[in-house]
Design a protein around this motif. Structure first.
Motif, PDB file in Angstrom:
ATOM      1  N   UNK A   5      -8.642  -4.535  -9.804  1.00 26.67           N
ATOM      2  CA  UNK A   5      -9.007  -4.540 -11.027  1.00 26.67           C
ATOM      3  C   UNK A   5      -8.771  -3.730 -12.165  1.00 26.67           C
ATOM      4  N   UNK A   6      -7.419  -3.984 -12.774  1.00 28.79           N
ATOM      5  CA  UNK A   6      -6.998  -3.267 -13.842  1.00 28.79           C
ATOM      6  C   UNK A   6      -6.316  -4.307 -14.782  1.00 28.79           C
ATOM      7  N   UNK A   7      -6.293  -4.061 -16.035  1.00 23.89           N
ATOM      8  CA  UNK A   7      -5.778  -4.982 -16.930  1.00 23.89           C
ATOM      9  C   UNK A   7      -4.225  -4.563 -17.143  1.00 23.89           C
ATOM     10  N   UNK A   8      -3.545  -3.777 -16.329  1.00 15.63           N
ATOM     11  CA  UNK A   8      -2.410  -3.398 -16.336  1.00 15.63           C
ATOM     12  C   UNK A   8      -1.678  -4.414 -15.271  1.00 15.63           C
ATOM     13  N   UNK A   9      -2.452  -4.925 -14.198  1.00 11.37           N
ATOM     14  CA  UNK A   9      -1.992  -5.464 -13.103  1.00 11.37           C
ATOM     15  C   UNK A   9      -1.424  -6.903 -13.454  1.00 11.37           C
ATOM     16  N   UNK A  10       0.074  -6.847 -13.147  1.00 13.81           N
ATOM     17  CA  UNK A  10       0.663  -8.081 -13.424  1.00 13.81           C
ATOM     18  C   UNK A  10       0.156  -9.354 -13.187  1.00 13.81           C
ATOM     19  N   UNK A  11      -0.571  -9.437 -12.042  1.00 12.76           N
ATOM     20  CA  UNK A  11      -1.117 -10.641 -11.309  1.00 12.76           C
ATOM     21  C   UNK A  11      -2.611 -10.512 -11.804  1.00 12.76           C
ATOM     22  N   UNK A  12      -3.194 -10.051 -13.018  1.00 19.96           N
ATOM     23  CA  UNK A  12      -4.522  -9.900 -13.400  1.00 19.96           C
ATOM     24  C   UNK A  12      -4.957 -10.945 -14.057  1.00 19.96           C
ATOM     25  N   UNK A  13      -5.588 -12.048 -13.700  1.00 25.16           N
ATOM     26  CA  UNK A  13      -6.058 -13.290 -14.493  1.00 25.16           C
ATOM     27  C   UNK A  13      -7.664 -13.477 -14.352  1.00 25.16           C
ATOM     28  N   UNK A  14      -8.445 -12.562 -14.706  1.00 30.56           N
ATOM     29  CA  UNK A  14     -10.017 -12.547 -14.664  1.00 30.56           C
ATOM     30  C   UNK A  14     -10.518 -14.008 -14.971  1.00 30.56           C
ATOM     31  N   UNK A  15      -9.997 -14.652 -15.918  1.00 30.14           N
ATOM     32  CA  UNK A  15     -10.596 -15.917 -15.914  1.00 30.14           C
ATOM     33  C   UNK A  15     -10.431 -17.057 -14.991  1.00 30.14           C
ATOM     34  N   UNK A  49      -1.911   3.661   1.759  1.00 28.16           N
ATOM     35  CA  UNK A  49      -3.215   2.855   1.611  1.00 28.16           C
ATOM     36  C   UNK A  49      -2.849   1.532   2.672  1.00 28.16           C
ATOM     37  N   UNK A  50      -3.773   0.919   3.104  1.00 24.22           N
ATOM     38  CA  UNK A  50      -3.679  -0.414   3.929  1.00 24.22           C
ATOM     39  C   UNK A  50      -2.988  -1.330   3.214  1.00 24.22           C
ATOM     40  N   UNK A  51      -2.333  -2.413   3.861  1.00 21.21           N
ATOM     41  CA  UNK A  51      -2.070  -3.625   3.189  1.00 21.21           C
ATOM     42  C   UNK A  51      -3.102  -4.512   2.748  1.00 21.21           C
ATOM     43  N   UNK A  52      -2.979  -4.984   1.497  1.00 22.83           N
ATOM     44  CA  UNK A  52      -4.199  -5.718   0.874  1.00 22.83           C
ATOM     45  C   UNK A  52      -3.680  -6.942   0.279  1.00 22.83           C
ATOM     46  N   UNK A  53      -4.579  -7.740   0.073  1.00 28.22           N
ATOM     47  CA  UNK A  53      -4.128  -9.102  -0.818  1.00 28.22           C
ATOM     48  C   UNK A  53      -4.300  -8.794  -2.292  1.00 28.22           C
ATOM     49  N   UNK A  54      -3.572  -9.388  -2.933  1.00 30.53           N
ATOM     50  CA  UNK A  54      -3.386  -9.329  -4.252  1.00 30.53           C
ATOM     51  C   UNK A  54      -3.913 -10.614  -4.918  1.00 30.53           C
ATOM     52  N   UNK A  55      -4.916 -10.604  -5.732  1.00 28.66           N
ATOM     53  CA  UNK A  55      -5.843 -11.851  -6.087  1.00 28.66           C
ATOM     54  C   UNK A  55      -5.965 -11.607  -7.535  1.00 28.66           C
ATOM     55  N   UNK A  56      -6.656 -12.672  -8.325  1.00 29.27           N
ATOM     56  CA  UNK A  56      -6.657 -12.660  -9.865  1.00 29.27           C
ATOM     57  C   UNK A  56      -7.387 -11.533 -10.169  1.00 29.27           C
ATOM     58  N   UNK A  57      -8.324 -10.813  -9.440  1.00 30.82           N
ATOM     59  CA  UNK A  57      -8.953  -9.813  -9.774  1.00 30.82           C
ATOM     60  C   UNK A  57      -8.879  -8.470  -9.288  1.00 30.82           C
ATOM     61  N   UNK A  58      -7.808  -8.482  -8.449  1.00 35.48           N
ATOM     62  CA  UNK A  58      -7.653  -7.419  -7.522  1.00 35.48           C
ATOM     63  C   UNK A  58      -6.143  -7.061  -7.136  1.00 35.48           C
ATOM     64  N   UNK A  80       0.725  -1.159  -0.058  1.00 34.34           N
ATOM     65  CA  UNK A  80      -0.016  -0.031   0.052  1.00 34.34           C
ATOM     66  C   UNK A  80       0.846   1.224  -0.101  1.00 34.34           C
ATOM     67  N   UNK A  81       2.201   1.130  -0.501  1.00 35.29           N
ATOM     68  CA  UNK A  81       2.887   2.321  -0.277  1.00 35.29           C
ATOM     69  C   UNK A  81       3.196   2.752  -1.702  1.00 35.29           C
ATOM     70  N   UNK A  82       3.039   2.068  -2.686  1.00 40.49           N
ATOM     71  CA  UNK A  82       3.474   2.545  -4.243  1.00 40.49           C
ATOM     72  C   UNK A  82       2.236   2.089  -4.971  1.00 40.49           C
ATOM     73  N   UNK A  83       2.244   2.860  -6.113  1.00 43.81           N
ATOM     74  CA  UNK A  83       1.081   2.740  -7.040  1.00 43.81           C
ATOM     75  C   UNK A  83       1.290   1.903  -8.107  1.00 43.81           C
ATOM     76  N   UNK A  84       2.459   1.356  -8.315  1.00 44.80           N
ATOM     77  CA  UNK A  84       2.869   0.629  -9.366  1.00 44.80           C
ATOM     78  C   UNK A  84       1.898  -0.498  -9.594  1.00 44.80           C
ATOM     79  N   UNK A  85       1.565  -0.988 -11.132  1.00 46.39           N
ATOM     80  CA  UNK A  85       0.653  -2.094 -11.205  1.00 46.39           C
ATOM     81  C   UNK A  85       1.583  -3.224 -11.832  1.00 46.39           C
ATOM     82  N   UNK A  86       2.847  -2.970 -12.500  1.00 44.87           N
ATOM     83  CA  UNK A  86       3.620  -4.006 -13.128  1.00 44.87           C
ATOM     84  C   UNK A  86       4.772  -4.369 -12.228  1.00 44.87           C
ATOM     85  N   UNK A  87       5.352  -5.589 -12.343  1.00 47.30           N
ATOM     86  CA  UNK A  87       6.679  -5.980 -11.882  1.00 47.30           C
ATOM     87  C   UNK A  87       7.665  -4.904 -11.924  1.00 47.30           C
ATOM     88  N   UNK A  88       7.849  -4.215 -12.944  1.00 45.22           N
ATOM     89  CA  UNK A  88       8.941  -3.229 -13.489  1.00 45.22           C
ATOM     90  C   UNK A  88       8.595  -1.882 -13.231  1.00 45.22           C
TER      91      UNK A  88
END
Length: 411
Positions: A216-226, A205-214, A187-195
């Protein structure tokens, strides 16, 4: 035995995962204090197995500068007052620096024995996405929780971890447990991708869990909506290795190596010309292997005296017996010494008196598990049935279970 340990580990892992949603966060686990013995130290091994591969996580999989890998594992065993990280709460400055840049200076400043920390330990980094690392650590009944973090490299501020997992359940140490985890966002950096570049999150922001849909942005490196959810990117195996028990040294009121013969006891006996109806000398005691019984001095009343005589079990060797066993028994009946009888008064019991505790000694080991001791001495031994001396030496744990030969590379 192995099947029981495996079953317990699976049950505990399922309970932990269902309660925490694979985030391993303490608030989801409502459990009373452990109740394990505080004077018993238990050593555990934690094995981190990672599964960050191109086959499982193909999107934007980092191949170079740097390739997919993991920082060193940072661990703490502690009590309920300490927090390394907490889901849905803001990251500390130490965790922020670690999650963003891999710096551990602030986290390393958290010293053992302060702020609820019992043991601070590290495991070597994993130089590829799929690998394994391990470390040993110790806990006791007052510090039965363990917290672990490892940074995802490269990433903006992502990490994996376990928050305040309690290794003591219903007064017993867990034999084995398996904890599956997902990546988390500090929750300290706005980056969506690994690099992605360093774009600070303002406000944090508070610490949050990264999931397949959260997020919720296509640029997210861990985004797998299927996917309904990610397969676990890492697994913590925590295994009990061994238990230690602190030792306490007690000294009796009279040194146990002091032995007295019957002649010595006769010298202490009251004169036979005083209180003739109660006069008894040490020769009137018969010593067997483990009991002392008054001898029958009257042939006419042998049956009645033997039936009414009281026995007292004491260790004995021939006709030499321990002073603090037989004399205490002897003095219960004859508490007046010659001075007391002359004054017509009975002398009061005297309790044992000891000195103040010394300073704690240096730790017996510079690396690994050691002990510190402090001692005190007897100023006056107990007399006439007074309170015996308390323990004269105390021991506490010190040092760490970390492998001192390892020097870990900081990402």
């Amino acid at each position: 035995m192995a099947s029981k340990i495996l079953t317990l580990g699976i049950v505990l892992a399922v309970l932990a995962i269902s309660a925490q949603g694979r985030g391993m966060s303490a608030p989801g686990r409502r459990r009373q204090d452990s109740g394990c013995a505080p004077d018993k130290l238990t050593v555990y091994k934690v094995v981190l197995q990672t599964a960050w591969s191109r086959e499982v996580f193909p999107k934007q999989y980092p191949e170079w500068r740097p390739p997919a890998q993991w920082s060193k594992l940072i661990g703490r065993s502690h009590d309920k007052s300490y927090v390394l990280f907490r889901m849905s709460q803001k990251s500390s400055k130490g965790l922020k620096l670690f999650a963003e840049q891999g710096q551990t200076d602030l986290l390393d400043a958290e010293s053992q024995g302060e702020g609820g920390i019992f043991d601070e330990f590290n495991a070597p980094p994993i130089k590829q996405g799929v690998g394994e690392t391990e470390a040993e650590f110790f806990v006791d009944g007052n510090h039965s929780k363990v917290s672990l973090v490892s940074r995802v490299v490269p990433s903006p501020d992502w990490f994996i971890g376990v928050d305040s997992f309690d290794l003591c359940v219903e007064g017993k140490w867990v034999e084995s447990v398996v904890l599956e985890v997902d990546p988390m966002d500090a929750g300290t950096d706005n980056g969506f991708t690994f690099t992605s570049p360093n774009w600070p999150t303002v406000p944090q922001k508070p610490i949050s869990r990264i999931t397949a849909t959260s997020p919720d942005h296509p640029a997210n490196s861990f985004y797998y909506p299927e996917r309904p959810e990610h397969p676990p990117i890492a697994t913590f195996h925590i295994l009990k290795v061994k238990e230690y028990e602190l030792s306490r040294v007690f000294e009796p009121s009279v040194p146990s190596n002091t032995r007295y013969t019957m002649n010595d006891l006769n010298a202490l006996a009251p004169p036979s010309n005083r209180h003739d109806n109660e006069a008894t000398r040490a020769d009137d005691y018969e010593v067997s292997n483990d009991i002392i019984v008054p001898q029958d001095t009257s042939s006419s009343s042998s049956s009645s005296s033997s039936s009414s005589s009281k026995t007292a079990r004491v260790p004995a060797h021939g006709k030499h017996v321990l002073l603090h066993n037989i004399v205490d028994q002897y003095k219960k009946k004859y508490r007046k010494n010659r001075r007391g009888r002359k004054m017509g008064k009975r002398r009061l019991p005297r309790n044992c008196r000891v000195s103040e505790w010394s300073e704690w000694s240096a730790c017996s080991k510079t690396c690994g598990i050691g002990e510190q001791t402090r001692t005190r001495s007897v100023k006056k031994h107990a007399r006439r049935g007074g309170q015996p001396c308390p323990n004269l030496q105390e021991t506490m744990w010190c040092g760490s279970a970390r492998d001192c030969d390892h020097r870990y590379f900081d990402w």
